[in-house]
Scaffold this active site. Structure first.
Site, PDB file in Angstrom:
ATOM      1  N   ASP A  59       0.827  -1.206   0.000  1.00  0.00           N
ATOM      2  CA  ASP A  59       0.000   0.000   0.000  1.00  0.00           C
ATOM      3  C   ASP A  59       0.865   1.261   0.000  1.00  0.00           C
ATOM      4  OD1 ASP A  59       1.024  -0.220   2.551  1.00  0.00           O
ATOM      5  OD2 ASP A  59      -0.914  -0.191   3.575  1.00  0.00           O
ATOM      6  N   ASP A 106       6.439  -5.132  14.595  1.00  0.00           N
ATOM      7  CA  ASP A 106       6.967  -3.769  14.608  1.00  0.00           C
ATOM      8  C   ASP A 106       7.124  -3.238  16.028  1.00  0.00           C
ATOM      9  OD1 ASP A 106       4.200  -3.905  14.759  1.00  0.00           O
ATOM     10  OD2 ASP A 106       3.856  -2.032  13.680  1.00  0.00           O
TER      11      ASP A 106
END
Length: 431
Positions: free
Chosen positions: A104, A180
């Protein structure tokens, strides 16, 4: 990627326009067997991304098998896919460097040149562990310079590069979820930092996704800068090496004018440097005024640089910034004790049982994986979570986070209690 074909097509179209693509091998790693995704990949494999436009092009597909049960959250699928793809890129394909992007993103014209120019820094400076093309604070409203770069202690992700040596270190310990957040733990980063540009080299178009919703996307990501220039020479980058970078930042802060909170940008004078001291409790209000994320990102050892209306604003954490002089630093309360509570016990009760009292402002001094590991076994390592009862240790075997120590990014509360956890409490002597 799983099944976001519209985003994927835009991302691959942007990738196909990049200068320097003939020097890289492109791997598209697909999570699962979705035919619509496969059709988009095939279109580019046979056309815009076929050699000699790229050095090589391969389409990988991973069998979608959940490692945390059939109801595992979306971020768990992402973590497990990352592990599979990075193992293959580094261990099977034998690459020395890998650039990781998602399905994206749009890319600046110099996206690949940026990585080519900065890769040497990872070899020259052991205090660096990644290169990213993303500035978490890179709003268009600030006076960013497309030629300049900075260092951050907060892992940015979003279009980033690492070396094989790093993957050999962290790959065996890669988490099955929230990868993350795990990268941002002190126990993973070990004090290392990433280099990133002042002006973003990628633009996120993923309004909807596992870690994104429309409100956050519109509030932050649509406001981000995005470089449109093809820059191939970034000049001397030695200012990014640890010693020189820190020396410059210390000199900048010593010459700064102390500024009280809340920040009023109208009072800033062009050409001047301002230093604003914050705590975790006061930061969200400051962030709202500036339009940045509500918790510190893009900082070098808890100093954030923001070029505002011709001035330079430095935001420094009074608790954790090691560059501040003693008179501006906030230390733990005398007699502070990190105390593990019983299951489903509040910190009020745990501290009271020791004839002490819980002080919510002291949570931040014990809110770390290192401190949790002194008091709990943390068999599954540490993770970041938002919750009034965090930091804690998960004792509920029915949860995917069982035996994990959790670190917070928001202000905990002394009165909170959770039947699934044991809290770590900041107890101080009664006054």
């Amino acid at each position: 990627m799983h099944h976001r074909t519209k985003y994927l097509e835009k991302t691959l179209s942007s990738l196909a326009e990049l200068s320097g693509l003939d020097k890289v091998t492109v791997y598209i790693s697909q999570d699962g067997q979705d035919m619509a995704v496969k059709d988009v990949v095939l279109k580019f494999e046979e056309g815009p991304l076929a050699p000699p436009k790229t050095r090589s092009f391969e389409h990988w597909q991973r069998e979608r098998l959940p490692q945390l049960g059939p109801d595992q959250p979306g971020h768990a699928w992402l973590s497990q896919h990352y592990k599979w793809a990075l193992d293959r890129a580094f261990l099977q394909e034998g690459h020395s460097h890998v650039i990781i992007v998602e399905d994206d993103m749009l890319f600046s014209p110099d996206f690949l040149h940026f990585f080519a120019a900065t890769a040497v820094l990872l070899e020259q400076d052991p205090s660096l562990w990644c290169i990213s093309t993303w500035n978490d604070n890179g709003l268009k409203t600030f006076d960013w310079d497309p030629m300049r770069m900075m260092r951050t202690s907060y892992f940015p992700g979003l279009g980033w590069m690492m070396r094989r040596e790093l993957w050999l270190e962290i790959g065996p310990h890669w988490p099955k979820q929230s990868w993350d957040h795990w990268m941002r733990l002190n126990t993973t980063a070990k004090g290392r930092e990433c280099v990133y540009p002042e002006v973003n080299r990628n633009y996120n178009i993923g309004e909807k996704g596992v870690n994104m919703n429309s409100q956050v996307f519109k509030q932050y990501l649509t406001q981000m800068s995005f470089n449109q220039e093809l820059i191939t020479d970034y000049e001397d980058l030695s200012y990014l090496l640890e010693a020189e970078y820190e020396q410059q930042l210390v000199a900048l802060s010593q010459d700064a004018e102390l500024m009280s909170l809340p920040i009023g940008t109208r009072s800033l004078s062009q050409g001047k440097v301002y230093l604003a001291l914050y705590t975790a409790e006061s930061y969200p209000r400051t962030a709202r005024k500036l339009g940045i994320w509500p918790f510190p990102r893009g900082h070098h050892h808890f100093v954030t640089k923001l070029p505002v209306k011709g001035a330079m604003l430095l935001l420094a954490d009074q608790r954790f910034c090691p560059l501040l002089p003693k008179q501006h630093s906030m230390k733990p309360r005398k007699g502070l004790r990190a105390l593990p509570a019983a299951q489903h016990e509040s910190c009020y009760a745990a501290c009271r049982n020791q004839e002490m009292e819980c002080n919510s402002h002291e949570f931040w001094f014990i809110n770390s994986c290192e401190e949790l590991s002194k008091h709990f076994p943390c068999e599954q390592g540490c993770a970041v979570e938002l919750g009034n009862d965090v930091p804690n240790y998960v004792v509920d075997a029915s949860l995917g986070s069982f035996q994990t120590c959790l670190v917070n990014q928001k202000q905990p509360k002394c009165e909170a209690a959770n039947p699934s956890t044991r809290r770590l409490c900041p107890c101080v002597p009664k006054q």
